[in-house]
Scaffold this active site. Structure first.
Site, short mmCIF file in Angstrom:
data_model
loop_
_atom_site.label_atom_id
_atom_site.label_comp_id
_atom_site.label_asym_id
_atom_site.label_seq_id
_atom_site.Cartn_x
_atom_site.Cartn_y
_atom_site.Cartn_z
N HIS A 99 43.63 31.50 79.96
CA HIS A 99 43.02 32.31 80.84
C HIS A 99 43.20 34.08 80.43
CE1 HIS A 99 43.02 28.78 83.34
NE2 HIS A 99 44.21 28.81 83.06
N HIS A 114 43.35 25.13 75.15
CA HIS A 114 42.21 24.28 75.14
C HIS A 114 41.13 24.79 74.03
CE1 HIS A 114 39.16 21.69 77.77
NE2 HIS A 114 39.04 21.52 76.49
N ARG A 172 37.76 24.61 73.47
CA ARG A 172 36.63 23.78 74.11
C ARG A 172 35.43 23.71 73.00
NH1 ARG A 172 36.61 23.18 79.88
NH2 ARG A 172 34.90 22.64 79.64
N GLU A 186 44.60 21.03 73.69
CA GLU A 186 43.85 20.23 74.66
C GLU A 186 42.35 20.18 73.92
OE1 GLU A 186 43.54 22.22 78.37
OE2 GLU A 186 45.76 21.85 78.96
N THR A 196 38.39 21.72 83.61
CA THR A 196 38.21 20.31 83.32
C THR A 196 38.33 19.53 84.75
OG1 THR A 196 39.82 20.88 81.56
CG2 THR A 196 39.43 18.64 82.10
#
Ligand code: PXP
Length: 245
Positions: free
Chosen positions: A9, A42, A44, A70, A101
């Site tokens: 975040h 994460h 992505r 992640e 997610t």
């Protein structure tokens, strides 16, 4: 109980302007100084927040801090993980359109694929966690796939248990809690480490801290970073740590 702070975040705020601040490494340092047991990021496939350079810098700058990556169960990210060598990876489902997610990984219908990617990670010395819904079939499949840990998806529990959220419903929250507890007990009987995450807050995490010896680690991000807006990151992390202790 261990706290992994999800710092995606912070990167989301930075990437909103594609700028260089807030400094992710400085944020990670504050989390560690405040008592976080680990950092979760994460990477992505669409690189909407965390970037490749972030994960390598984090690993290099804080070699002794537990780093949990992640990732989607895809080869391109698996190759990065093998070079990065985080302490653990958490395999998650990933959709491009989602805000965050949604739902757990379907291990049941993909045991072979997940087993193969897990073995690749484990051969590189990386522990493997699977982010799954609190469902007996998924837990058993996680055991078959050779996972070291499961991270139980607490999103539904979180959704129903907060009176401020539109889906608040006490009886549904209670049902979700029971699902989490029985899933955790089953996972424990299979020798899996049990972690939990998604949508956890200073308030709802207290319910999960109660049943002792079930959960080893909580991965929490959004609510901590939101609190940090008012009290600063160190204080926000400290407050969460105090609850888990
Ligand atoms: N665990 C997993 C697998 C996640 O995907 C997320 C969200 O990125 C989290 C934990 C943290 O969730 P939250 O930011 O809602 O605390």
């Amino acid at each position: 109980m261990r706290l992994g702070v999800n710092i995606d975040h912070i990167a989301t705020l930075r990437q909103a302007r594609k700028d260089v601040y807030p400094d992710l490494l400085a944020a990670a340092r504050e989390c560690i100084q405040a008592g976080a047991n680990g950092l979760t990021v994460h990477l992505r496939e669409d690189r909407r927040h965390i970037q490749d350079s972030d994960v390598f810098l984090l690993r290099r700058t804080f070699p002794k801090t537990q780093l949990n990556l992640e990732m989607a169960a895809v080869n391109s990210i698996a190759q990065i993980a093998c070079r990065l060598k985080p302490d653990s990876v958490c395999l998650v489902p990933e959709k491009r359109q989602e805000l965050t997610t949604e739902g757990g990984l379907d291990v049941k219908d993909n045991v072979r694929k997940i087993k193969s990617i897990s073995r690749k990670m484990q051969k590189s010395g990386i522990r493997v966690s699977l982010f799954i819904d609190p469902d007996a079939g998924q837990i058993k499949a996680a055991g078959e796939a050779g996972a070291d840990m499961v991270e139980l998806h607490t999103g539904a529990f979180a959704e129903y248990s907060d009176p401020r959220r539109p889906n608040f419903e006490r009886s549904k929250a209670q049902k979700e809690l029971q699902k989490l507890l029985s899933a955790a007990k089953l996972a424990k009987s299979l020798g899996l480490q049990i972690n939990a995450g998604h949508g956890l807050t200073y308030k709802n995490v207290r319910t999960l801290v109660g049943p002792k010896n079930l959960f080893t680690e909580f991965n929490i991000g959004h609510n901590i970073i939101a609190r940090a807006v008012f009290v600063g990151l160190k204080q926000a992390v400290r407050e969460m740590k105090e609850i888990l202790e």
